[in-house]
Design an enzyme around this catalytic site. Structure first.
Site, PDB file in Angstrom:
ATOM      1  N   TYR A   1      -5.252   6.453  -9.125  1.00 10.44           N
ATOM      2  CA  TYR A   1      -6.450   5.679  -8.790  1.00 10.44           C
ATOM      3  C   TYR A   1      -7.668   6.199  -9.559  1.00 10.44           C
ATOM      4  O   TYR A   1      -8.545   5.418  -9.948  1.00 10.44           O
ATOM      5  CB  TYR A   1      -6.724   5.742  -7.283  1.00 10.44           C
ATOM      6  CG  TYR A   1      -5.788   4.913  -6.459  1.00 10.44           C
ATOM      7  CD1 TYR A   1      -6.091   3.595  -6.132  1.00 10.44           C
ATOM      8  CD2 TYR A   1      -4.577   5.435  -6.017  1.00 10.44           C
ATOM      9  CE1 TYR A   1      -5.226   2.828  -5.367  1.00 10.44           C
ATOM     10  CE2 TYR A   1      -3.703   4.669  -5.258  1.00 10.44           C
ATOM     11  CZ  TYR A   1      -4.028   3.368  -4.942  1.00 10.44           C
ATOM     12  OH  TYR A   1      -3.164   2.603  -4.194  1.00 10.44           O
TER      13      TYR A   1
ATOM     14  N   CYS B   1       0.826  -1.204   0.000  1.00  7.30           N
ATOM     15  CA  CYS B   1       0.000   0.000   0.000  1.00  7.30           C
ATOM     16  C   CYS B   1       0.864   1.259   0.000  1.00  7.30           C
ATOM     17  O   CYS B   1       1.712   1.423   0.882  1.00  7.30           O
ATOM     18  CB  CYS B   1      -0.904  -0.021   1.242  1.00  7.30           C
ATOM     19  SG  CYS B   1      -1.771   1.522   1.550  1.00  7.30           S
TER      20      CYS B   1
END
Length: 331
Positions: A184, A53
């Site tokens: 994203y 992450c």
């Protein structure tokens, strides 16, 4: 994993909509004065992360740069998860050895039994109670710099110096909007129009960053700051993941000369490359985002050995750690 052994993944793409990240995090802070009920105390808290992450990767880097390893323990989740989120599948028996839980969601529920939002990393857990304190990742690293100073290593860098804070904040805001979250917004776009807009915004900002970094070694000032940490974790994932998986494919990072040299400079700086795990990164994105990559196949490329090639950024001057020193080698 579900009881029948089949992996159930969350959906990330909403048809005909742009991607909107929920940024309402648990804002409780761990501070020197303990104003929120959680005072700075070495050994009390556990930072739970995944190397996959980018938001968690920031906290790993800052913890190492500041030398907080002995003060704040580290729990590491595996690179993949189901829709109930992150698990401690790398640990013996699938339990975190300190918290004795199989999933970080157990720490969330220990504090908020009906917690309705996403179970995210990084998260800091209060070990005595087993309850999550915060998952507010932008604030976590700032507080590592400002609230935990008593436990910084000798020679720790100033990652958020007072005289540069306003400029760091300005840079961080646009980099977050257009780059950190921009990739994203490309990858999870639910329409052609939303993808096109996010793509254009991403590469316009990368061009802006290339211009900014063409004649200065670091983003703000002449040393590494919080701004460099935040940009680095996105750049590290660009060629392995974002270029193909998220369709951010105008160029590879390795085809953007200034940003590629800047990223390699940081990667080869203690605290950055040694906190980066490309195998976990690739496994996470390609295996978890099944509505983007239905097969779950993880690509073998690209060859990542080129991260260790000379970057030439020393010619721009700058001192990575300012008046401080590099952290000791791992191991």
């Amino acid at each position: 994993m579900t009881d029948n052994g089949t992996q159930q993944q969350a959906a990330y793409v909403v048809p005909n909509q742009s991607f909107e990240r929920d940024t309402k995090y648990i804002e409780t802070r761990i501070t020197a004065d303990g104003a929120d009920g959680y005072p700075v105390e070495p050994g009390r808290y556990r930072l739970v992360v995944s190397y996959a992450c980018p938001w968690a990767n920031r906290t790993i880097i800052v913890r190492r740069l500041l030398g907080l390893e002995d003060a704040i323990s580290l729990g590491v989740c595996g690179p993949t998860h189901d829709k109930r989120s992150w698990t401690f599948d790398l640990d013996p028996g699938g339990l975190d050895p300190v918290l004795k839980i199989p999933r970080i969601q157990d720490a969330y529920f220990a504090r908020f039994p009906d917690y309705p939002k996403g179970i995210t990393v990084p998260a800091i857990v209060d070990v005595p109670s087993g309850a999550v304190v915060t998952n507010d990742f932008p604030q976590i690293t700032i507080d590592f710099s400002l609230e935990w100073t008593e436990f910084h290593r000798p020679g720790a860098p100033q990652l958020y110096p007072e005289d540069l804070r306003s400029e760091i904040d300005e840079v961080n805001a646009v980099v977050y909007r257009d780059v950190n979250n921009g990739v994203y917004r490309c990858g999870f776009a639910g329409s052609q129009a939303s993808y096109d807009a996010a793509y254009d915004q991403l590469f316009a900002r990368l061009d802006w960053l290339s211009e900014r970094l063409a004649n200065q070694r670091y983003l703000v000032g002449d040393t590494i700051t919080e701004a460099d940490v935040r940009l680095f974790t996105t750049l590290a994932r660009f060629d392995p993941v974002y270029h193909g998986h998220f369709k951010c494919n105008r160029e590879k990072l390795s085809e953007m000369p200034v940003l590629w040299a800047y990223a390699r400079d940081l990667f080869q700086t203690p605290g950055f490359g040694d906190s980066t795990n490309f195998d976990h990164i690739k496994s996470h994105y390609y295996e978890v985002h099944r509505d983007v990559n239905p097969s779950g196949i993880v690509p073998k490329g690209p060859d990542l050995a080129n991260w260790q090639t000379p970057h030439g950024r020393e010619s721009l001057g700058g001192r990575p750690f300012g008046n401080g020193t590099a952290p000791d080698p791992i191991g």
